[in-house]
Write a protein that holds these residues in place. Structure first.
Motif, PDB file in Angstrom:
ATOM      1  N   MET A   1       0.838  -1.306   0.076  1.00 14.23           N
ATOM      2  CA  MET A   1       0.092   0.023   0.171  1.00 14.23           C
ATOM      3  C   MET A   1       0.946   1.344   0.053  1.00 14.23           C
ATOM      4  O   MET A   1       2.084   1.558   0.615  1.00 14.23           O
ATOM      5  CB  MET A   1      -0.929   0.016   1.269  1.00 14.23           C
ATOM      6  N   SER A   2       0.556   2.175  -0.846  1.00 20.08           N
ATOM      7  CA  SER A   2       1.394   3.465  -1.009  1.00 20.08           C
ATOM      8  C   SER A   2       1.116   4.531   0.217  1.00 20.08           C
ATOM      9  O   SER A   2      -0.276   4.226   0.545  1.00 20.08           O
ATOM     10  CB  SER A   2       1.347   4.040  -2.251  1.00 20.08           C
ATOM     11  N   TRP A   3       1.686   5.459   0.555  1.00 17.48           N
ATOM     12  CA  TRP A   3       1.376   6.554   1.480  1.00 17.48           C
ATOM     13  C   TRP A   3       0.362   7.243   0.976  1.00 17.48           C
ATOM     14  O   TRP A   3      -0.566   7.996   1.559  1.00 17.48           O
ATOM     15  CB  TRP A   3       2.837   7.218   1.660  1.00 17.48           C
ATOM     16  N   ASP A   4       0.185   7.415  -0.607  1.00 16.62           N
ATOM     17  CA  ASP A   4      -0.649   8.209  -1.167  1.00 16.62           C
ATOM     18  C   ASP A   4      -2.314   7.603  -0.777  1.00 16.62           C
ATOM     19  O   ASP A   4      -3.205   8.339  -0.474  1.00 16.62           O
ATOM     20  CB  ASP A   4      -0.584   8.467  -2.539  1.00 16.62           C
ATOM     21  N   LEU A   6      -3.138   5.707   1.523  1.00 16.45           N
ATOM     22  CA  LEU A   6      -3.373   5.914   2.852  1.00 16.45           C
ATOM     23  C   LEU A   6      -3.767   7.351   3.310  1.00 16.45           C
ATOM     24  O   LEU A   6      -4.891   7.449   3.984  1.00 16.45           O
ATOM     25  CB  LEU A   6      -2.181   5.529   4.008  1.00 16.45           C
ATOM     26  N   GLY A   7      -3.125   8.258   2.631  1.00 18.42           N
ATOM     27  CA  GLY A   7      -3.640   9.683   2.950  1.00 18.42           C
ATOM     28  C   GLY A   7      -4.762   9.877   2.305  1.00 18.42           C
ATOM     29  O   GLY A   7      -5.793  10.627   2.947  1.00 18.42           O
ATOM     30  N   TYR A   8      -5.118   9.458   1.181  1.00 16.66           N
ATOM     31  CA  TYR A   8      -6.526   9.792   0.581  1.00 16.66           C
ATOM     32  C   TYR A   8      -7.569   8.994   1.440  1.00 16.66           C
ATOM     33  O   TYR A   8      -8.556   9.570   1.580  1.00 16.66           O
ATOM     34  CB  TYR A   8      -6.678   9.234  -0.878  1.00 16.66           C
ATOM     35  N   SER A   9      -7.175   7.874   1.934  1.00 22.28           N
ATOM     36  CA  SER A   9      -8.276   7.221   2.839  1.00 22.28           C
ATOM     37  C   SER A   9      -8.621   7.736   4.006  1.00 22.28           C
ATOM     38  O   SER A   9      -9.615   7.944   4.610  1.00 22.28           O
ATOM     39  CB  SER A   9      -7.651   5.829   3.159  1.00 22.28           C
TER      40      SER A   9
END
Length: 129
Positions: A1-4, A6-9
């Motif tokens: 899973m990318s950090w992007d 996770l941030g959008y979630s």
């Protein structure tokens, strides 16, 4: 899973919480006996409340007043209120006490965390005009 991702979630969850707060979806919670009495008096003409029990989950309440009882139940973002005449038809469940409203639309209402003895004690304080 990318950090992007996770941030959008997380941003999506925060946005949903803000929308729910903006729509006031938690206002229909019956938080205290005082609020239950106020709701019953506002929705039932001529009803003067003097006692109440509220389920610990805030979804239902039973209010005693002048010659009748008021049964409150959360119904989406609104609270449905019905006038009941004693004696109240109830059954003790594992979660609490279940009260029969006598109408199909409302059905039976569960007062979570309340015992039948508490309901009968409240019903005993009923005053007649």
């Amino acid at each position: 899973m990318s950090w992007d991702l996770l941030g959008y979630s997380v941003a999506g969850l925060v946005a949903l919480a803000l929308v729910a707060r903006w729509l006031r979806l938690d206002e229909s919670r019956i938080g205290s006996p005082a609020k239950a009495r106020e709701m019953a008096e506002n929705q039932l003409a001529g009803f003067v409340a003097h006692g109440a029990v509220v389920g610990t989950d805030g979804h239902a309440a039973l209010v005693v007043g002048n010659g009748a009882l008021a049964l409150l139940r959360r119904n989406g973002t609104k609270v449905a209120v019905r006038r009941l005449l004693p004696p109240v038809a109830l059954a003790q469940d594992v979660e609490g006490v279940r009260i029969e409203s006598g109408e199909r639309a409302l059905g039976s209402v569960l007062l979570f965390g309340i015992t039948a003895d508490e309901v009968r004690a409240l019903e005993a304080t009923l005053t007649y005009p």
